[in-house]
Design a protein around this motif. Sequence first.
Motif, PDB file in Angstrom:
ATOM      1  N   UNK A  53       0.822  -1.211   0.000  1.00 53.91           N
ATOM      2  CA  UNK A  53       0.000   0.000   0.000  1.00 53.91           C
ATOM      3  C   UNK A  53       0.850   1.252   0.000  1.00 53.91           C
ATOM      4  N   UNK A  54       0.196   2.391  -0.289  1.00 54.22           N
ATOM      5  CA  UNK A  54       0.921   3.660  -0.402  1.00 54.22           C
ATOM      6  C   UNK A  54       0.920   4.491   0.874  1.00 54.22           C
ATOM      7  N   UNK A  55      -0.096   4.341   1.710  1.00 54.54           N
ATOM      8  CA  UNK A  55      -0.208   5.272   2.833  1.00 54.54           C
ATOM      9  C   UNK A  55      -0.918   4.630   4.016  1.00 54.54           C
ATOM     10  N   UNK A  56      -0.377   4.877   5.196  1.00 54.45           N
ATOM     11  CA  UNK A  56      -1.018   4.496   6.454  1.00 54.45           C
ATOM     12  C   UNK A  56      -1.372   5.790   7.187  1.00 54.45           C
ATOM     13  N   UNK A  57      -2.638   6.042   7.483  1.00 54.72           N
ATOM     14  CA  UNK A  57      -3.000   7.254   8.234  1.00 54.72           C
ATOM     15  C   UNK A  57      -2.220   7.345   9.540  1.00 54.72           C
ATOM     16  N   UNK A  58      -1.833   8.560   9.888  1.00 55.39           N
ATOM     17  CA  UNK A  58      -0.979   8.740  11.060  1.00 55.39           C
ATOM     18  C   UNK A  58      -1.604   8.204  12.339  1.00 55.39           C
ATOM     19  N   UNK A  59      -2.926   8.347  12.480  1.00 53.10           N
ATOM     20  CA  UNK A  59      -3.566   7.888  13.711  1.00 53.10           C
ATOM     21  C   UNK A  59      -3.647   6.363  13.796  1.00 53.10           C
ATOM     22  N   UNK A  60      -3.329   5.668  12.686  1.00 51.92           N
ATOM     23  CA  UNK A  60      -3.314   4.213  12.692  1.00 51.92           C
ATOM     24  C   UNK A  60      -1.902   3.624  12.672  1.00 51.92           C
ATOM     25  N   UNK A  61      -0.910   4.491  12.500  1.00 49.02           N
ATOM     26  CA  UNK A  61       0.457   4.016  12.355  1.00 49.02           C
ATOM     27  C   UNK A  61       0.927   3.256  13.586  1.00 49.02           C
ATOM     28  N   UNK A  62       0.525   3.717  14.767  1.00 49.54           N
ATOM     29  CA  UNK A  62       0.913   3.042  15.999  1.00 49.54           C
ATOM     30  C   UNK A  62       0.416   1.606  16.058  1.00 49.54           C
ATOM     31  N   UNK A  63      -0.767   1.361  15.528  1.00 52.49           N
ATOM     32  CA  UNK A  63      -1.318   0.004  15.522  1.00 52.49           C
ATOM     33  C   UNK A  63      -0.508  -0.906  14.607  1.00 52.49           C
ATOM     34  N   UNK A  64      -0.064  -0.382  13.469  1.00 54.62           N
ATOM     35  CA  UNK A  64       0.762  -1.180  12.556  1.00 54.62           C
ATOM     36  C   UNK A  64       2.111  -1.510  13.187  1.00 54.62           C
ATOM     37  N   UNK A  65       2.744  -0.528  13.828  1.00 55.75           N
ATOM     38  CA  UNK A  65       4.021  -0.783  14.491  1.00 55.75           C
ATOM     39  C   UNK A  65       3.865  -1.803  15.616  1.00 55.75           C
ATOM     40  N   UNK A  66       2.853  -1.622  16.449  1.00 62.72           N
ATOM     41  CA  UNK A  66       2.655  -2.503  17.602  1.00 62.72           C
ATOM     42  C   UNK A  66       2.323  -3.930  17.175  1.00 62.72           C
ATOM     43  N   UNK A  67       1.769  -4.093  15.960  1.00 56.13           N
ATOM     44  CA  UNK A  67       1.353  -5.415  15.491  1.00 56.13           C
ATOM     45  C   UNK A  67       2.466  -6.158  14.768  1.00 56.13           C
ATOM     46  N   UNK A  68       3.558  -5.472  14.438  1.00 52.80           N
ATOM     47  CA  UNK A  68       4.665  -6.096  13.702  1.00 52.80           C
ATOM     48  C   UNK A  68       5.677  -6.703  14.657  1.00 52.80           C
ATOM     49  N   UNK A  69       6.268  -7.809  14.236  1.00 54.00           N
ATOM     50  CA  UNK A  69       7.345  -8.395  15.039  1.00 54.00           C
ATOM     51  C   UNK A  69       8.591  -7.528  14.954  1.00 54.00           C
ATOM     52  N   UNK A  70       8.909  -7.051  13.734  1.00 57.01           N
ATOM     53  CA  UNK A  70      10.091  -6.216  13.499  1.00 57.01           C
ATOM     54  C   UNK A  70       9.696  -5.060  12.597  1.00 57.01           C
ATOM     55  N   UNK A  71      10.197  -3.875  12.896  1.00 56.34           N
ATOM     56  CA  UNK A  71      10.041  -2.719  12.011  1.00 56.34           C
ATOM     57  C   UNK A  71      11.429  -2.297  11.551  1.00 56.34           C
ATOM     58  N   UNK A  72      11.599  -2.230  10.233  1.00 49.74           N
ATOM     59  CA  UNK A  72      12.880  -1.830   9.635  1.00 49.74           C
ATOM     60  C   UNK A  72      12.888  -0.324   9.426  1.00 49.74           C
ATOM     61  N   UNK A  73      14.010   0.309   9.726  1.00 55.80           N
ATOM     62  CA  UNK A  73      14.137   1.757   9.626  1.00 55.80           C
ATOM     63  C   UNK A  73      15.437   2.116   8.911  1.00 55.80           C
ATOM     64  N   UNK A  74      15.463   3.301   8.313  1.00 53.97           N
ATOM     65  CA  UNK A  74      16.693   3.831   7.724  1.00 53.97           C
ATOM     66  C   UNK A  74      16.702   5.346   7.895  1.00 53.97           C
ATOM     67  N   UNK A  75      17.844   5.955   7.577  1.00 50.97           N
ATOM     68  CA  UNK A  75      17.986   7.407   7.681  1.00 50.97           C
ATOM     69  C   UNK A  75      18.570   7.969   6.394  1.00 50.97           C
ATOM     70  N   UNK A  76      18.167   9.175   6.041  1.00 51.83           N
ATOM     71  CA  UNK A  76      18.809   9.863   4.936  1.00 51.83           C
ATOM     72  C   UNK A  76      20.268  10.129   5.300  1.00 51.83           C
TER      73      UNK A  76
END
Length: 403
Positions: A188-211
Amino acid sequence: MTQRMGLPTINLLLPCSKPERDKIWGDHYFGQSLARALRQLGATVRVKYRQKSVALPHLGQGIDLVIRGKRGHRSLWRPHYLWIISNYEHVSDAELRRAKHVFTASEPHAQDLRARGLSASFLPQCTDRDVFSPEHARDDLAQQVLFVGNRRGGFARDAAVATAASGVPMAIWGTGWDADLSHGAHVGNHIPNDQLGAYYASAAVVLNDHQSQMERGCFASNRVYDVLASGARLVTDCMAGIPADLRDVVFSYDGVQQAPDAVQHALAAPKPDCDVAAYVREHHSFHNRAGQILQKLQADRPQSSPARSGVLMSGLAALSLSACGPVTVAQAERICAQRMVNTSPIRGEALMGINQDGKVIHDIDMNVSLSTRMGYDSNALYTRCVYDRSGEFPTQPLYSRQN
């Protein structure tokens, strides 16, 4: 919440334009979360967005707090505070020196600014504890590995590309992706900000990077705090900007080719203790940062303005302005209004041109005024004079005084 006695009114100036349909910048959510936290602590907050055209500063009273991201937001007519959360390399020396104090989300950057003689302190990014919490986890959103980020020019998201190519089951959210790069992981293209916490909390791992500029400058992104506050395992690039108190609970990769191994290592590790999320929500929330900002603003407010010999004007000779008490705002207004009669001009500059798209661009950079006989410029000097003497802003603009 009712404003607490002594707390300033804060004009929160954001680096993004006002939200429009299908165009809402991350800085908007940052500003809304900070404003909410400041209000919860009792401050009055006005949120102002960057304008596409040059506009005169707002006339309301208060202290300006400029959030500096990709772009700035000028505070032209009175002392202001600057919080740099990214793109530090684009902040000019003049912009830094116009600020009364600079908060910056990088400790090395804060040290560098202080070494240059500027008033600066380390104030990292943070999380909104109302949005990010383990309590928001949902079974229907469960994912092994989650990555949220747009793929755009100059930011290829190579760590996510390499991880998806390795065959790790993951879900990629964001724009700019195609099947060849996401290996079918794009969902998908977009997760509404007020739902983003639910997606993070439901994932086993969240991958991140920095510019690259954030990595060079040691600016840890807000996602570091959001993911940990949500109770998920965080895998991110190895950078010195991760706060020392969080480094032991972060899985890092040194180079994009190591990202898949770091993700596998995180998946095999025990789920983070709930104490980690609670710690981040308490010590790295907008509420915590708002408290630090208010503490600094309060510390900088003058407690008194002793009268000095030779300052009194002829019409004020009878006033009692002893050194044992502050000058009232009314007294400061009368003194400063008289001083505006013969004030010398201050230099400034304006730039105008055409960009590569054929659009007119303009930029105005001035410390106070171009002509002190203009009402706006005289008012800027007048406001600063009254604040310096009384510790309060004028009760009315200079041009509305009845002389």
